[in-house]
Design a protein around this motif. Structure first.
Motif, PDB file in Angstrom:
ATOM      1  N   THR A 179       0.817  -1.213   0.000  1.00  0.00           N
ATOM      2  CA  THR A 179       0.000   0.000   0.000  1.00  0.00           C
ATOM      3  C   THR A 179       0.850   1.262   0.000  1.00  0.00           C
ATOM      4  O   THR A 179       0.439   2.291  -0.548  1.00  0.00           O
ATOM      5  N   ARG A 180       2.037   1.209   0.600  1.00  0.00           N
ATOM      6  CA  ARG A 180       2.930   2.373   0.541  1.00  0.00           C
ATOM      7  C   ARG A 180       3.337   2.660  -0.905  1.00  0.00           C
ATOM      8  O   ARG A 180       3.380   3.808  -1.348  1.00  0.00           O
ATOM      9  N   VAL A 181       3.637   1.612  -1.653  1.00  0.00           N
ATOM     10  CA  VAL A 181       3.994   1.788  -3.069  1.00  0.00           C
ATOM     11  C   VAL A 181       2.835   2.407  -3.836  1.00  0.00           C
ATOM     12  O   VAL A 181       3.017   3.348  -4.622  1.00  0.00           O
ATOM     13  N   ALA A 182       1.619   1.878  -3.623  1.00  0.00           N
ATOM     14  CA  ALA A 182       0.455   2.417  -4.337  1.00  0.00           C
ATOM     15  C   ALA A 182       0.257   3.892  -4.025  1.00  0.00           C
ATOM     16  O   ALA A 182      -0.041   4.701  -4.919  1.00  0.00           O
ATOM     17  N   TYR A 183       0.434   4.263  -2.772  1.00  0.00           N
ATOM     18  CA  TYR A 183       0.239   5.663  -2.376  1.00  0.00           C
ATOM     19  C   TYR A 183       1.335   6.551  -2.948  1.00  0.00           C
ATOM     20  O   TYR A 183       1.044   7.611  -3.536  1.00  0.00           O
ATOM     21  N   ARG A 184       2.573   6.165  -2.776  1.00  0.00           N
ATOM     22  CA  ARG A 184       3.687   7.029  -3.195  1.00  0.00           C
ATOM     23  C   ARG A 184       3.804   7.137  -4.715  1.00  0.00           C
ATOM     24  O   ARG A 184       4.264   8.156  -5.230  1.00  0.00           O
ATOM     25  N   LEU A 185       3.381   6.110  -5.448  1.00  0.00           N
ATOM     26  CA  LEU A 185       3.500   6.144  -6.906  1.00  0.00           C
ATOM     27  C   LEU A 185       2.169   6.406  -7.598  1.00  0.00           C
ATOM     28  O   LEU A 185       2.109   6.427  -8.835  1.00  0.00           O
ATOM     29  N   GLY A 186       1.108   6.599  -6.824  1.00  0.00           N
ATOM     30  CA  GLY A 186      -0.178   6.942  -7.421  1.00  0.00           C
ATOM     31  C   GLY A 186      -0.808   5.812  -8.214  1.00  0.00           C
ATOM     32  O   GLY A 186      -1.387   6.047  -9.287  1.00  0.00           O
ATOM     33  N   LEU A 187      -0.748   4.585  -7.690  1.00  0.00           N
ATOM     34  CA  LEU A 187      -1.269   3.418  -8.405  1.00  0.00           C
ATOM     35  C   LEU A 187      -2.652   3.061  -7.846  1.00  0.00           C
ATOM     36  O   LEU A 187      -2.839   2.991  -6.637  1.00  0.00           O
ATOM     37  N   THR A 188      -3.606   2.807  -8.725  1.00  0.00           N
ATOM     38  CA  THR A 188      -5.001   2.675  -8.299  1.00  0.00           C
ATOM     39  C   THR A 188      -5.540   1.250  -8.341  1.00  0.00           C
ATOM     40  O   THR A 188      -6.705   1.024  -8.041  1.00  0.00           O
ATOM     41  N   GLY A 189      -4.709   0.280  -8.737  1.00  0.00           N
ATOM     42  CA  GLY A 189      -5.153  -1.109  -8.684  1.00  0.00           C
ATOM     43  C   GLY A 189      -5.050  -1.642  -7.268  1.00  0.00           C
ATOM     44  O   GLY A 189      -4.616  -0.945  -6.344  1.00  0.00           O
ATOM     45  N   PRO A 190      -5.442  -2.899  -7.033  1.00  0.00           N
ATOM     46  CA  PRO A 190      -5.345  -3.469  -5.686  1.00  0.00           C
ATOM     47  C   PRO A 190      -3.900  -3.556  -5.228  1.00  0.00           C
ATOM     48  O   PRO A 190      -2.999  -3.871  -6.009  1.00  0.00           O
ATOM     49  N   ALA A 191      -3.667  -3.244  -3.958  1.00  0.00           N
ATOM     50  CA  ALA A 191      -2.334  -3.345  -3.355  1.00  0.00           C
ATOM     51  C   ALA A 191      -2.436  -4.386  -2.251  1.00  0.00           C
ATOM     52  O   ALA A 191      -3.065  -4.149  -1.219  1.00  0.00           O
ATOM     53  N   ILE A 192      -1.817  -5.540  -2.454  1.00  0.00           N
ATOM     54  CA  ILE A 192      -2.060  -6.705  -1.608  1.00  0.00           C
ATOM     55  C   ILE A 192      -0.744  -7.267  -1.078  1.00  0.00           C
ATOM     56  O   ILE A 192       0.181  -7.530  -1.861  1.00  0.00           O
ATOM     57  N   GLY A 193      -0.676  -7.466   0.228  1.00  0.00           N
ATOM     58  CA  GLY A 193       0.481  -8.087   0.844  1.00  0.00           C
ATOM     59  C   GLY A 193       0.400  -9.599   0.739  1.00  0.00           C
ATOM     60  O   GLY A 193      -0.672 -10.204   0.868  1.00  0.00           O
ATOM     61  N   VAL A 194       1.546 -10.229   0.484  1.00  0.00           N
ATOM     62  CA  VAL A 194       1.631 -11.678   0.313  1.00  0.00           C
ATOM     63  C   VAL A 194       2.695 -12.204   1.274  1.00  0.00           C
ATOM     64  O   VAL A 194       3.813 -11.682   1.297  1.00  0.00           O
ATOM     65  N   GLN A 195       2.386 -13.207   2.071  1.00  0.00           N
ATOM     66  CA  GLN A 195       3.346 -13.763   3.020  1.00  0.00           C
ATOM     67  C   GLN A 195       3.245 -15.287   3.024  1.00  0.00           C
ATOM     68  O   GLN A 195       2.344 -15.852   3.650  1.00  0.00           O
ATOM     69  N   THR A 196       4.145 -15.950   2.310  1.00  0.00           N
ATOM     70  CA  THR A 196       4.180 -17.422   2.304  1.00  0.00           C
ATOM     71  C   THR A 196       5.611 -17.916   2.477  1.00  0.00           C
ATOM     72  O   THR A 196       6.004 -18.919   1.886  1.00  0.00           O
ATOM     73  N   ALA A 197       6.415 -17.169   3.273  1.00  0.00           N
ATOM     74  CA  ALA A 197       7.818 -17.525   3.525  1.00  0.00           C
ATOM     75  C   ALA A 197       8.600 -17.532   2.210  1.00  0.00           C
ATOM     76  O   ALA A 197       8.483 -16.599   1.419  1.00  0.00           O
ATOM     77  N   CYS A 198       9.357 -18.594   1.955  1.00  0.00           N
ATOM     78  CA  CYS A 198      10.308 -18.594   0.831  1.00  0.00           C
ATOM     79  C   CYS A 198       9.638 -18.544  -0.543  1.00  0.00           C
ATOM     80  O   CYS A 198      10.296 -18.245  -1.536  1.00  0.00           O
ATOM     81  N   SER A 199       8.355 -18.862  -0.636  1.00  0.00           N
ATOM     82  CA  SER A 199       7.672 -18.821  -1.931  1.00  0.00           C
ATOM     83  C   SER A 199       6.926 -17.516  -2.160  1.00  0.00           C
ATOM     84  O   SER A 199       6.214 -17.369  -3.162  1.00  0.00           O
ATOM     85  N   THR A 200       7.094 -16.531  -1.276  1.00  0.00           N
ATOM     86  CA  THR A 200       6.304 -15.298  -1.320  1.00  0.00           C
ATOM     87  C   THR A 200       6.323 -14.623  -2.680  1.00  0.00           C
ATOM     88  O   THR A 200       5.270 -14.282  -3.244  1.00  0.00           O
ATOM     89  N   SER A 201       7.508 -14.372  -3.232  1.00  0.00           N
ATOM     90  CA  SER A 201       7.583 -13.566  -4.458  1.00  0.00           C
ATOM     91  C   SER A 201       6.963 -14.282  -5.645  1.00  0.00           C
ATOM     92  O   SER A 201       6.335 -13.650  -6.504  1.00  0.00           O
ATOM     93  N   LEU A 202       7.104 -15.606  -5.728  1.00  0.00           N
ATOM     94  CA  LEU A 202       6.508 -16.327  -6.847  1.00  0.00           C
ATOM     95  C   LEU A 202       4.994 -16.426  -6.677  1.00  0.00           C
ATOM     96  O   LEU A 202       4.244 -16.407  -7.669  1.00  0.00           O
TER      97      LEU A 202
END
Length: 588
Positions: A179-202
């Motif tokens: 959500t910080r990225v969406a606010y600072r860069l003016g992005l209007t799509g969903p901003a969602i945190g993902v937490q699955t340990a080592c597979s998070t980014s994929l």
């Protein structure tokens, strides 16, 4: 097993579910750009380094901790993690000081990915989503606040300022990364945190592609940040731990004894392939499909890997991609170098990719972790970007420290083979290069992505149909101030010299339409990348006053006795605006 695979079905052009990677930004050990990361991969560079006693002391370790027999003083570290241009992103020095460096670097990488894709100034009407996760936060517990000089703690003492406590939580908790990225860069799509340990980014990439395919977003940023601050602490290893007591990750090797830690931040900008091609975007690689699942209780313990879950997620990703397993010629494995994890992963891969009639060694397998460390929540992104670069360069790079394959991997007569040396990525004629990328999180959330090399890019045309040279183009460059402009023009000039094949019209379009217009400005003119580089060097950051708003454009041809038939042919062929105007004049 043993059955002949069916021919690959023709893809329905009206239901194209492919997703393009059109922008990339990364900060990995030893690399802050894709060019440097590729050079490190190609050259077999090991960027997991041994930490000095002085670094350990600065990181806060006592003499007793430094001398502990189980301390392994190694790690994959990032340069410049404390550097941040707060004013550029609209943060006060106080807020920037509170903010976790991982969050700051992630914000920078998101901005750079948008820039690289040519969409920094896409506007609020373009729905750009953010899907992101971060590693375990240690920043608030390990350093004093630059604003108060007092330790930041989740358990505030009695009488503490509650506003400061809330601000501190917002500045460092993973809930607010996207959500910080969406606010600072003016992005209007969903901003969602993902937490699955080592597979998070994929997993973030998987969720982003789903949002694109359902039409929820027009573009999506996906990635993760894992910066364990301070970085230079090493780790303590004990028997049975997944961490290597020797401080070397030897994925798939007979001497493998565990993984090593690393830090990293990476982001990709995604868009539906059909729209990316229609918009003329640069496509780095194509995501054909992806899948996510969980092992459930089908394994020996919560932290253990599971063959069934890993095999299932690979099959699901292949079904989603709608391609036969036999067309996958490389897999970037999770490859942690643990005695249990590597054999389990190779067995799962063999169950899926070894099915059917495949030649022994037809599918190569590698891991990026031995060269940069295990990047925690960013691990999958490191594997993804390594594979994207190998697809782009049509080259397989070696897995470091792979001297003698682990005999427990059962590779004899298998369709799988380990990559131990640099070489061409060869496939049968007419067959696209395809790859799988795996990431498996502690707790059992598995992710797999199927990639394909980018379709051939349109060749830049330097002449019109009559052989006339294209017109020189006007390239605008802008920055926040004169010093930044000088640095930016120098970097752009160096880039153009390294990439002489870049079409000046493409450079001009990206810089004019894909960047925000900032106060310090200059313009250069050139007909080739080299000419533009020379003009940038000559400009040396010259400042031009911000232009006044322009009225309607008019094209004037004054004559002066030089008129001749066809004199505007080059302008007509090279400028759509001029072509429309001349055709309208002809109609009148």
């Amino acid at each position: 097993a043993g059955a002949t695979e069916p021919a690959e079905p023709a893809r329905d052009a009206t239901d194209d579910r492919r997703v393009a990677i059109i922008g990339v930004s990364l900060r990995f050990p030893g690399a802050d750009s894709t060019d440097q990361f590729w050079a490190n991969l190609r050259d077999g560079a090991d960027n997991v380094r041994r930490l000095t006693p002085e670094e350990l002391t600065r990181a806060g370790l006592t003499a007793e901790q430094r001398d502990a027999p189980d301390l392994v003083p190694v790690g994959g570290t990032l340069d410049g993690v404390t550097e941040f241009d707060a004013r550029f992103f609209g943060l006060s020095p106080h807020e920037a000081g509170l903010t976790d460096p991982a969050h700051r670097l992630f914000l920078e990488c998101c901005h750079q990915a948008l820039e690289e894709g040519g969409y920094e100034d896409a506007g609020a009407e373009t729905r750009t989503g953010v899907f992101a996760g971060s590693g375990m936060n240690l920043y608030g517990h390990q350093r004093p606040s630059g604003a108060t000089g007092q330790p930041i703690s989740a358990d505030a003492p009695a009488g503490a300022d509650p506003a400061l406590g809330l601000q501190t939580a917002i500045a460092r908790e993973p809930d607010f990364l996207a959500t910080r990225v969406a606010y600072r860069l003016g992005l209007t799509g969903p901003a969602i945190g993902v937490q699955t340990a080592c597979s998070t980014s994929l997993v973030a990439v998987h969720l982003a592609t789903r949002a694109l395919l359902t039409g929820e977003v027009d573009m999506a940023l996906a990635g993760a940040a894992a910066v364990h601050f301070p970085q230079e602490t090493g780790y303590r290893s004990h028997p049975g731990s997944i961490l290597s007591p020797t401080g070397v990750c030897r994925a798939f090797d007979a001497e493998a004894d565990g993984t090593v830690g690393g830090n990293g931040v990476a982001v990709v900008l995604l868009k539906r392939l059909d729209r990316a091609l229609a918009d003329g975007d640069t496509v780095h690689a194509v995501i054909l499909g992806s899948a996510v699942n969980n092992d459930g209780a089908r394994k020996i313990g919560f932290t253990a890997p599971g063959v069934a879950g890993q095999a299932d997620v690979i099959r699901q990703a292949l079904r989603d991609a709608d391609v036969p397993a036999g067309t996958i010629s490389y897999v970037e494995a999770h490859g942690t170098g643990t005695p249990l994890g590597d054999p389990v992963e190779l067995e799962a891969l063999a169950r899926v990719l070894g099915e059917g009639e495949r030649t022994a060694g037809a599918c190569a397998v590698g891991s990026v972790k031995p060269g940069i460390g295990h990047l925690d929540s960013c691990a999958g992104m490191a594997g993804l970007l390594k594979t994207v670069l190998m697809l782009r360069h049509r080259t397989l790079v070696p897995t470091l420290h792979l001297n003698r394959p682990n005999p427990e991997l059962a590779l004899s007569n298998s369709a799988l083979t380990l990559v131990s040396r640099l070489g061409p990525w060869s496939v049968p004629d007419g067959t696209p290069r395809r790859a799988g990328v795996s990431a498996f999180g502690v707790g059992g959330t598995n992710a797999h992505v199927v990639l394909e090399e980018a379709p051939p890019a349109a060749t830049a045309v330097d002449e019109d149909e009559d052989g006339n040279a294209r017109l020189p183009v006007l390239v605008p460059v802008s920055a926040r101030d004169d010093d930044t402009l000088a640095e930016l023009t120098a970097r752009l000039g160096e880039r153009l010299l390294r990439r002489p094949e870049l079409a000046p019209a493409d450079v001009a379009t990206t810089l004019a339409l894909g960047r925000r217009r900032r106060p310090a400005r200059t313009t250069v003119v050139g007909g080739t990348a080299e000419e533009l580089a020379q003009a940038l060097a000559a400009s040396a950051g010259e400042r031009t006053d911000p232009p006044r708003p322009l009225g309607p454009l008019a094209f004037a041809f004054p004559g002066q006795g030089t008129a001749r038939p066809g004199m505007a042919r080059g302008l007509y062929a090279g400028s759509a605006a001029a072509r429309r105007t001349l055709e309208r004049c002809a109609e009148v």
